[in-house]
Motif scaffolding. Structure first.
Motif, PDB file in Angstrom:
ATOM      1  N   VAL A 221       2.068   9.818  12.926  1.00  0.00           N
ATOM      2  CA  VAL A 221       3.174   8.890  13.166  1.00  0.00           C
ATOM      3  C   VAL A 221       2.778   7.524  12.631  1.00  0.00           C
ATOM      4  CG1 VAL A 221       4.665   7.843  14.905  1.00  0.00           C
ATOM      5  CG2 VAL A 221       3.870  10.211  15.192  1.00  0.00           C
ATOM      6  N   LEU A 222       3.600   7.001  11.713  1.00  0.00           N
ATOM      7  CA  LEU A 222       3.309   5.757  11.000  1.00  0.00           C
ATOM      8  C   LEU A 222       4.525   4.844  10.994  1.00  0.00           C
ATOM      9  CD1 LEU A 222       1.686   7.223   7.747  1.00  0.00           C
ATOM     10  CD2 LEU A 222       0.454   6.159   9.643  1.00  0.00           C
ATOM     11  N   ALA A 230       1.376   7.088   3.671  1.00  0.00           N
ATOM     12  CA  ALA A 230       1.976   8.381   4.002  1.00  0.00           C
ATOM     13  C   ALA A 230       1.810   9.367   2.854  1.00  0.00           C
ATOM     14  CB  ALA A 230       3.458   8.208   4.346  1.00  0.00           C
ATOM     15  N   SER A 231       1.981   8.889   1.630  1.00  0.00           N
ATOM     16  CA  SER A 231       1.832   9.757   0.468  1.00  0.00           C
ATOM     17  C   SER A 231       0.394  10.264   0.345  1.00  0.00           C
ATOM     18  CB  SER A 231       2.242   8.998  -0.799  1.00  0.00           C
ATOM     19  OG  SER A 231       2.069   9.803  -1.947  1.00  0.00           O
ATOM     20  N   ARG A 232      -0.569   9.377   0.558  1.00  0.00           N
ATOM     21  CA  ARG A 232      -1.967   9.798   0.471  1.00  0.00           C
ATOM     22  C   ARG A 232      -2.307  10.809   1.572  1.00  0.00           C
ATOM     23  NH1 ARG A 232      -2.441   4.405  -1.017  1.00  0.00           N
ATOM     24  NH2 ARG A 232      -3.125   3.684   1.046  1.00  0.00           N
ATOM     25  N   LEU A 233      -1.748  10.603   2.750  1.00  0.00           N
ATOM     26  CA  LEU A 233      -1.994  11.543   3.847  1.00  0.00           C
ATOM     27  C   LEU A 233      -1.360  12.899   3.553  1.00  0.00           C
ATOM     28  CD1 LEU A 233      -1.491   9.186   6.908  1.00  0.00           C
ATOM     29  CD2 LEU A 233      -3.649  10.092   6.032  1.00  0.00           C
ATOM     30  N   ALA A 234      -0.170  12.892   2.981  1.00  0.00           N
ATOM     31  CA  ALA A 234       0.493  14.153   2.628  1.00  0.00           C
ATOM     32  C   ALA A 234      -0.345  14.917   1.606  1.00  0.00           C
ATOM     33  CB  ALA A 234       1.888  13.875   2.081  1.00  0.00           C
ATOM     34  N   ASP A 235      -0.974  14.185   0.677  1.00  0.00           N
ATOM     35  CA  ASP A 235      -1.839  14.834  -0.306  1.00  0.00           C
ATOM     36  C   ASP A 235      -3.045  15.506   0.352  1.00  0.00           C
ATOM     37  OD1 ASP A 235      -0.195  13.994  -2.340  1.00  0.00           O
ATOM     38  OD2 ASP A 235      -1.424  12.259  -2.890  1.00  0.00           O
ATOM     39  N   ARG A 236      -3.430  15.025   1.544  1.00  0.00           N
ATOM     40  CA  ARG A 236      -4.552  15.614   2.287  1.00  0.00           C
ATOM     41  C   ARG A 236      -4.107  16.735   3.222  1.00  0.00           C
ATOM     42  NH1 ARG A 236      -9.379  12.520   2.645  1.00  0.00           N
ATOM     43  NH2 ARG A 236      -9.419  11.025   0.923  1.00  0.00           N
ATOM     44  N   GLY A 237      -2.808  17.030   3.228  1.00  0.00           N
ATOM     45  CA  GLY A 237      -2.320  18.120   4.056  1.00  0.00           C
ATOM     46  C   GLY A 237      -1.721  17.711   5.391  1.00  0.00           C
ATOM     47  N   TYR A 238      -1.634  16.412   5.646  1.00  0.00           N
ATOM     48  CA  TYR A 238      -1.019  15.939   6.893  1.00  0.00           C
ATOM     49  C   TYR A 238       0.491  15.827   6.721  1.00  0.00           C
ATOM     50  CZ  TYR A 238      -5.760  14.766   8.370  1.00  0.00           C
ATOM     51  OH  TYR A 238      -7.089  14.831   8.700  1.00  0.00           O
ATOM     52  N   GLU A 239       1.187  15.741   7.860  1.00  0.00           N
ATOM     53  CA  GLU A 239       2.642  15.611   7.875  1.00  0.00           C
ATOM     54  C   GLU A 239       3.004  14.211   8.377  1.00  0.00           C
ATOM     55  OE1 GLU A 239       4.907  17.725   6.885  1.00  0.00           O
ATOM     56  OE2 GLU A 239       3.650  19.482   6.498  1.00  0.00           O
ATOM     57  N   PRO A 240       3.273  13.267   7.494  1.00  0.00           N
ATOM     58  CA  PRO A 240       3.646  11.921   7.946  1.00  0.00           C
ATOM     59  C   PRO A 240       5.005  11.925   8.636  1.00  0.00           C
ATOM     60  CG  PRO A 240       2.923  11.906   5.652  1.00  0.00           C
ATOM     61  CD  PRO A 240       3.143  13.340   6.029  1.00  0.00           C
ATOM     62  N   VAL A 241       5.105  11.157   9.716  1.00  0.00           N
ATOM     63  CA  VAL A 241       6.351  10.978  10.454  1.00  0.00           C
ATOM     64  C   VAL A 241       6.566   9.478  10.572  1.00  0.00           C
ATOM     65  CG1 VAL A 241       7.592  11.436  12.595  1.00  0.00           C
ATOM     66  CG2 VAL A 241       5.899  13.094  11.758  1.00  0.00           C
ATOM     67  N   LEU A 242       7.569   8.947   9.897  1.00  0.00           N
ATOM     68  CA  LEU A 242       7.769   7.500   9.820  1.00  0.00           C
ATOM     69  C   LEU A 242       8.764   7.020  10.869  1.00  0.00           C
ATOM     70  CD1 LEU A 242       7.906   7.106   5.934  1.00  0.00           C
ATOM     71  CD2 LEU A 242       5.930   6.965   7.450  1.00  0.00           C
ATOM     72  N   VAL A 243       8.390   5.937  11.557  1.00  0.00           N
ATOM     73  CA  VAL A 243       9.246   5.366  12.599  1.00  0.00           C
ATOM     74  C   VAL A 243       9.378   3.864  12.377  1.00  0.00           C
ATOM     75  CG1 VAL A 243       8.676   7.131  14.306  1.00  0.00           C
ATOM     76  CG2 VAL A 243       7.289   5.047  14.161  1.00  0.00           C
ATOM     77  N   ASP A 244      10.477   3.297  12.854  1.00  0.00           N
ATOM     78  CA  ASP A 244      10.730   1.862  12.724  1.00  0.00           C
ATOM     79  C   ASP A 244      10.153   1.145  13.950  1.00  0.00           C
ATOM     80  OD1 ASP A 244      11.653  -0.658  12.202  1.00  0.00           O
ATOM     81  OD2 ASP A 244      13.791  -0.168  12.310  1.00  0.00           O
ATOM     82  N   ILE A 245       9.174   0.282  13.736  1.00  0.00           N
ATOM     83  CA  ILE A 245       8.599  -0.497  14.838  1.00  0.00           C
ATOM     84  C   ILE A 245       8.661  -1.993  14.500  1.00  0.00           C
ATOM     85  CG2 ILE A 245       7.111   1.283  15.843  1.00  0.00           C
ATOM     86  CD1 ILE A 245       5.644  -1.275  13.454  1.00  0.00           C
ATOM     87  N   SER A 246       9.620  -2.374  13.649  1.00  0.00           N
ATOM     88  CA  SER A 246       9.670  -3.739  13.120  1.00  0.00           C
ATOM     89  C   SER A 246       9.807  -4.793  14.212  1.00  0.00           C
ATOM     90  CB  SER A 246      10.819  -3.865  12.118  1.00  0.00           C
ATOM     91  OG  SER A 246      12.047  -3.457  12.708  1.00  0.00           O
ATOM     92  N   GLU A 247      10.553  -4.508  15.271  1.00  0.00           N
ATOM     93  CA  GLU A 247      10.720  -5.497  16.338  1.00  0.00           C
ATOM     94  C   GLU A 247       9.441  -5.631  17.161  1.00  0.00           C
ATOM     95  OE1 GLU A 247      13.324  -8.448  17.362  1.00  0.00           O
ATOM     96  OE2 GLU A 247      13.612  -6.866  15.873  1.00  0.00           O
ATOM     97  N   PRO A 255       2.872   1.830  16.391  1.00  0.00           N
ATOM     98  CA  PRO A 255       2.876   3.096  17.144  1.00  0.00           C
ATOM     99  C   PRO A 255       1.678   3.260  18.064  1.00  0.00           C
ATOM    100  CG  PRO A 255       3.569   3.492  14.896  1.00  0.00           C
ATOM    101  CD  PRO A 255       3.110   2.063  14.946  1.00  0.00           C
ATOM    102  N   LYS A 256       0.474   3.016  17.539  1.00  0.00           N
ATOM    103  CA  LYS A 256      -0.712   3.212  18.372  1.00  0.00           C
ATOM    104  C   LYS A 256      -0.763   2.212  19.516  1.00  0.00           C
ATOM    105  CE  LYS A 256      -4.478   4.464  20.144  1.00  0.00           C
ATOM    106  NZ  LYS A 256      -4.430   5.610  21.065  1.00  0.00           N
TER     107      LYS A 256
END
Length: 264
Positions: A221-222, A230-247, A255-256
């Motif tokens: 979760v990013l 996210a692209s680099r993580l996907a290349d390593r076999g992970y599944e990126p999940v993008l969320v809006d945390i701008s506020e 997220p963390k």
């Protein structure tokens, strides 16, 4: 996790906070709820603690404690504005059946500066957590602790500059992602030696809080803007999940920061 019902930027205790800029509390709540629901959709259990008036940063639950094998090391905050949070979280642990709860004698901002790799507890210092808190964590939690020094003020907690992608197992080492420029030269050498297969992050990744991610070993979760990471993580076999945390980022959180990982 703690709902941001009282979220605001009323003071500045990190370089990201600016009380003169408006904050949309309703939007912050919606972003937090989407993050919580994302965890649930991924199959995780989410426990909630009631937010308290006058503690606008209580949403950042990662700073509330470190839990490994059911042992809890609580938090002791450096900033007076957050000090009262520690007792609310301590009570939550006790009320939810945790019997091995220790409150620290040294300043220790919990998972903000502690990252468990499955074998080592990586421990940050330089801006918030007292270096002596690292020895205290080792004694209380009974796990080996490795100290790392942060040198870039914008990345004042370890969880803004590094996160664990997968914990170590009997057959595989832990894997991390981190932003090298946030660390001292010696700490960079240590990280390169221990994690030769780490996923590198650049300044753009760090500035959008891309290193403030949460991984379950597969799903990562990013923040929405962390597309290159996210692209680099996907290349390593992970599944990126993008969320809006701008506020929430207006207070220096992602997220963390909003997530305490409980390892029973």
């Amino acid at each position: 996790m703690c709902p941001p019902r009282h979220f605001a930027v009323e003071y500045a205790i990190n370089p990201w906070m600016d009380p003169s800029k408006p904050v949309d509390a309703g939007r912050a709540m919606a972003q937090w709820a989407e993050l919580r629901d994302t965890y649930r959709r991924l199959g995780h259990t989410v426990e909630e603690i009631a937010p308290q008036p006058g503690l606008p940063d209580m949403v950042f639950a990662a700073n509330s404690g470190t839990v490994i094998d059911g042992r809890v090391l609580g938090a002791r905050f450096r900033a007076a504005e957050r000090a009262a949070e520690a007792e609310h979280f301590r009570r939550w642990f006790v009320e939810h059946g945790y019997r091995d709860v220790t409150m620290p004698s040294r300043i220790n901002e919990a998972e903000g500066d502690f990252a468990w790799t499955g074998r080592l507890l990586l421990a940050g210092t330089g801006f918030r957590t007292d270096p002596a808190a690292h020895a205290e964590a080792q004694e209380v939690l009974g796990v080996p602790v490795l100290s790392l020094r942060l040198v870039e003020p914008r990345y004042y907690h370890l969880d803004t500059a590094l996160f664990v992608l997968s914990e170590a197992t009997e057959s595989a080492p832990a894997q991390i992602a981190y932003y090298p420029e946030a660390f001292s030269a010696g700490s960079r050498r240590v990280l390169a030696r221990l994690f030769a297969d780490a996923v590198p992050a650049d300044a753009a990744d760090a500035e959008c809080f891309g290193l403030n991610g949460v991984s379950d070993g597969r799903n990562v979760v990013l923040p929405l803007e962390a597309t290159a990471l996210a692209s680099r993580l996907a290349d390593r076999g992970y599944e990126p999940v993008l969320v809006d945390i701008s506020e929430l980022r207006k207070a220096g959180g992602g997220p963390k920061c909003c997530t305490l990982e409980i390892r029973k």
